[in-house]
Motif scaffolding. Structure first.
Motif, mmCIF file in Angstrom:
data_model
loop_
_atom_site.group_PDB
_atom_site.id
_atom_site.type_symbol
_atom_site.label_atom_id
_atom_site.label_comp_id
_atom_site.label_asym_id
_atom_site.label_seq_id
_atom_site.Cartn_x
_atom_site.Cartn_y
_atom_site.Cartn_z
ATOM 1 N N CYS A 135 0.873 -1.273 0.083
ATOM 2 C CA CYS A 135 -0.061 0.089 0.084
ATOM 3 C C CYS A 135 0.929 1.199 -0.123
ATOM 4 C CB CYS A 135 -0.686 0.106 1.248
ATOM 5 S SG CYS A 135 -2.081 -1.347 1.169
ATOM 6 N N GLU A 136 0.201 2.188 -0.318
ATOM 7 C CA GLU A 136 0.906 3.468 -0.339
ATOM 8 C C GLU A 136 0.796 4.352 0.472
ATOM 9 O OE1 GLU A 136 1.324 7.689 -3.178
ATOM 10 O OE2 GLU A 136 -0.149 5.939 -3.788
ATOM 11 N N VAL A 137 1.522 4.951 1.578
ATOM 12 C CA VAL A 137 1.333 5.867 2.616
ATOM 13 C C VAL A 137 0.656 7.086 2.081
ATOM 14 C CG1 VAL A 137 2.133 7.187 4.435
ATOM 15 C CG2 VAL A 137 3.215 4.920 4.015
ATOM 16 N N THR A 138 -0.485 7.521 2.590
ATOM 17 C CA THR A 138 -1.259 8.750 2.081
ATOM 18 C C THR A 138 -0.983 9.957 3.197
ATOM 19 O OG1 THR A 138 -3.385 8.203 2.956
ATOM 20 C CG2 THR A 138 -2.585 7.547 0.856
ATOM 21 N N ARG A 139 -1.053 9.340 4.516
ATOM 22 C CA ARG A 139 -1.017 10.590 5.604
ATOM 23 C C ARG A 139 -0.411 9.770 6.710
ATOM 24 N NH1 ARG A 139 -6.111 13.392 8.143
ATOM 25 N NH2 ARG A 139 -5.108 14.723 9.397
ATOM 26 N N ILE A 140 0.329 10.638 7.668
ATOM 27 C CA ILE A 140 0.789 10.078 8.815
ATOM 28 C C ILE A 140 0.101 11.074 10.101
ATOM 29 C CG2 ILE A 140 2.874 9.745 10.395
ATOM 30 C CD1 ILE A 140 4.656 9.691 7.759
ATOM 31 N N HIS A 141 -0.575 10.357 10.852
ATOM 32 C CA HIS A 141 -1.543 10.923 11.769
ATOM 33 C C HIS A 141 -0.604 10.966 13.029
ATOM 34 C CE1 HIS A 141 -5.511 10.469 9.594
ATOM 35 N NE2 HIS A 141 -4.945 9.485 9.259
#
Length: 151
Positions: free
Chosen positions: A106-112
């Motif tokens: 998967c592609e990382v879209t956001r780091i919370h």
């Protein structure tokens, strides 16, 4: 048995390694195999597995950062997150690729937060929130709504 040291390789194998040393654009495992086969044939020999593995080992150590190998698929144990590709060494950021057993790559879209990231499954386009302390066996994966696009 470990890799054969450079000094004990056949002459044609040494020449193949030196050829990659001279031409940085050629440095790949497939090109090394091609050059090894070609040079061995010129000397009337065949490349054995030990010589091929030794030459690959030498190239990996000699050409750090410029020698490419085909990616080897690795199994992902349950409850872990495996880094596949980082844009910047040592830091996870949007656009990096990660893999999990359940979702695959998967592609990382956001780091919370340090314990929570959002990823996008490229095959379905769905977004998932992966959270849990240290992404260990207690990590949770939940589907999230796709964030609205900025106009």
């Amino acid at each position: 048995m470990g890799p054969t040291p450079y000094q004990y390789l056949p002459l044609w194998a040494k020449i193949a390694i030196e050829r990659l040393d001279r031409d940085a654009e050629m440095r790949s495992e497939s090109m090394l195999d091609e050059v090894l086969d070609s040079y061995a044939m010129t000397y009337g020999e065949a490349v054995d597995a030990q010589t091929r593995d030794s030459a690959r080992h030498i190239c990996r150590r000699r050409f750090i950062g410029s020698y490419t190998e085909p990616p080897r698929p690795e199994p992902v144990p349950p409850g872990t997150l495996r880094l596949v590709r980082l844009s910047r060494e040592g830091a996870l950021c949007p656009g990096d690729l990660v893999a999990t057993q359940r979702l695959g790559e998967c592609e990382v879209t956001r780091i919370h937060s340090p314990h929570s990231i959002e990823v996008r499954d490229p095959s379905t386009g769905r977004h998932y929130l992966i959270s849990g302390v240290d992404f260990g066996p207690d990590a949770r994966v939940t589907e999230t709504a796709v964030p609205p696009r900025a106009a």
